[in-house]
Design an enzyme around this catalytic site. Structure first.
Site, PDB file in Angstrom:
ATOM      1  CE  LYS A 182       6.267   7.304  20.061  1.00 41.36           C
ATOM      2  NZ  LYS A 182       6.041   8.781  19.951  1.00 41.36           N
ATOM      3  CD  GLU A 256      -7.585   5.719  26.835  1.00 43.10           C
ATOM      4  OE1 GLU A 256      -8.386   6.082  25.936  1.00 43.10           O
ATOM      5  OE2 GLU A 256      -6.829   6.479  27.430  1.00 43.10           O
ATOM      6  CB  CYS A 290      -9.642   9.420  24.555  1.00 49.97           C
ATOM      7  SG  CYS A 290      -9.070   9.120  26.236  1.00 49.97           S
ATOM      8  CD  GLU A 387     -11.292  10.475  19.545  1.00 49.71           C
ATOM      9  OE1 GLU A 387     -11.264  10.496  20.779  1.00 49.71           O
ATOM     10  OE2 GLU A 387     -10.555   9.751  18.848  1.00 49.71           O
TER      11      GLU A 387
END
Length: 479
Positions: A182, A256, A290, A387
């Site tokens: 997906k 992750e 990331c 983040e």
């Protein structure tokens, strides 16, 4: 004399975007059984590109059934035969790399220079690498007579659509698993084009299935009882939900997740080189990375010199049309992500940090945020803890290596870090004490198909890439 760059736009004629797409199940595009439709756009212009399916539970079930049906034959093929299919896919990706790069930049917003020169070469490299592993699985490190797991449900993010696809599909197929993938809701187009590559490579039907959708589609895939392996790259929040939902099952999982990497510059570093690494670390892909070096830890004695050079270098960055080959910083991927970046940047102002913003003319349409640096940042600031996933750098200082290590590790994340120094002994000592899955020395954001990637703590668990990346898709034949 000041030299100006003339526009150098990449042609879009190589890309043929359909007005609507179905789901890729059992080797062909099919209509949705119970899904709704939505529009995917170009984030640089807000232009509607195509209509995409939000796959429902019946669609997910059909894709998993196709993968399960194909698994019996695919897993029993000789490894060398599976490798031939992966080699074929890799070669087709190389041949069509310009087409994929242009489509990636249109649907994602990243500069064509990055799509063309970084992403697509790495995509092909991963398929080549795991093609070579397909007949050597006994050396993968999971024990004698390694066996595939079954059907892998894979969910990828919007920041590196094709690269994340390659990271997940290539090792899964090499190990003998079949896949239901997906892609992210905002960037489905290159995954759907990859479905055409599977057809072109004559991959057996059902080995790779691609279903589009958002969170509900992903949840249905993760929780499907016939999924044996879940691989997810994305936010820590969603990662927690996935870990919770598969707890108590026999599903193997790799996650992750987010990061807040420290890029550490010591006083003996090559400053010009470090500045380039800082630029690459936080402004590459608009900071939609990331492992971005979003926290700059600089030794006090060189802070002023480094910041002067950094601001000077930032003034050469070109922000704008992602399809212009001169562009360094493209569009933010979505309105929602732009709002998040703006909100966190405003918190930096509110909490007393000093903002420096690149003066540049931003396009009237689309989603844009100029490269930004915050100084006088403390570890308590939200911009130093959360983040941001955008082109925003927070600058902190340190005096001793031990202080740098403590500040670098003072985060719930642990995905990556960077070290800049001329002393090899310092690199080894600091790297050994950093709680990060990947530590770069005198460089940043360098990736290779042969090297593992993954994090600690809230940055997830498991590794992707290299030999280690096979372990998540194999079990010992003795078990």
């Amino acid at each position: 004399m000041v030299f100006e760059y003339a526009p150098a736009p990449e042609s879009t004629s190589i890309v043929d975007i359909q007005t609507s797409y179905g789901l890729f199940i059992n080797g062909k595009f099919v209509k949705s059984k119970d899904g709704k439709r939505y529009k995917t756009i170009n984030p640089a212009t807000e232009e509607v590109l195509s209509e995409i399916v939000l796959a429902g539970k019946k669609d997910v079930d059909a894709a998993v059934k196709a993968a399960r049906s194909a698994y019996g034959k695919w897993s029993k093929l000789p490894g060398a035969t599976r490798g031939k299919y992966l080699y074929r896919i890799a070669r087709i990706l190389q041949e069509r790399s310009r087409e994929f790069a242009v489509l990636e930049s249109i649907n994602n917003g990243k500069p064509i220079r990055e799509s063309r020169d970084v992403d697509l070469p790495l995509v092909a490299a991963h398929f080549f690498h795991y093609a070579g592993w397909a007949d050597k699985l006994e050396y993968a490190g999971v024990g004698p007579n390694p066996q595939s797991l079954g059907v892998a449900g894979q969910i990828i993010p919007w920041n590196f659509p094709m690269l994340m696809l390659a990271w997940k599909i290539a090792p899964a197929l090499a190990a003998g698993n079949t896949v239901v993938l997906k892609p992210a809701e905002t960037t489905p187009l290159t995954a759907l084009l990859f479905a055409e590559v599977c057809q072109q490579a004559e991959l057996p039907p059902g080995v790779v299935n691609i279903i589009t959708g958002a969170g509900e589609t992903g949840s249905a895939l993760v929780n499907h009882p016939n999924i044996n392996k879940v691989a997810f790259t994305g936010s820590t929040e969603v990662g927690r939900l996935i870990a919770s939902s598969v707890a108590g099952t026999n599903k193997k999982v790799t996650l992750e997740l987010g990061g807040k990497a420290a890029n550490i510059v010591f006083d003996d570093a090559a400053i010009d080189q470090a500045v380039e690494g800082i630029i690459n670390g936080i402004f590459f892909n608009q900071g939609h990375v990331c492992c971005a070096g979003s926290r700059l830890l600089v030794q006090e004695s060189v802070k002023d010199e480094l910041l002067d050079l950094l601001y000077e270098r930032m003034q050469t960055l070109r922000v704008g049309d992602p399809l212009d080959k001169n562009t360094d910083v493209g569009a933010i991927n979505s309105a929602a992500q732009l709002a998040k970046i703006q909100e966190l940047a405003e918190s930096g102002d509110t909490e007393g940090a000093d903002r420096w913003t690149l003066k540049c003319e931003l396009p009237e349409k689309g989603f844009w945020f100029p490269p930004t640096v915050f100084t006088n940042v403390t570890q308590a600031h939200r911009i130093a803890r959360e983040e941001i996933f955008g082109p925003v750098l927070s600058v902190l200082t340190f005096r001793t290596p031990q202080e740098a290590i403590e500040k670098a590790n003072n985060t719930p994340f642990g995905l990556s870090a960077g070290i800049w120094t001329e002393k090899g002994s310092r690199i080894l000592e600091v790297a050994n004490n950093l709680r990060a899955g990947v530590v770069w020395a005198n460089t940043f954001n360098k990736f290779d198909a042969t090297s593992p990637f993954g994090g600690y703590k809230e940055s997830g668990y498991g590794r992707e890439g290299g030999r280690v990346g096979l372990e998540a898709y194999l079990k010992s034949g003795d078990k």
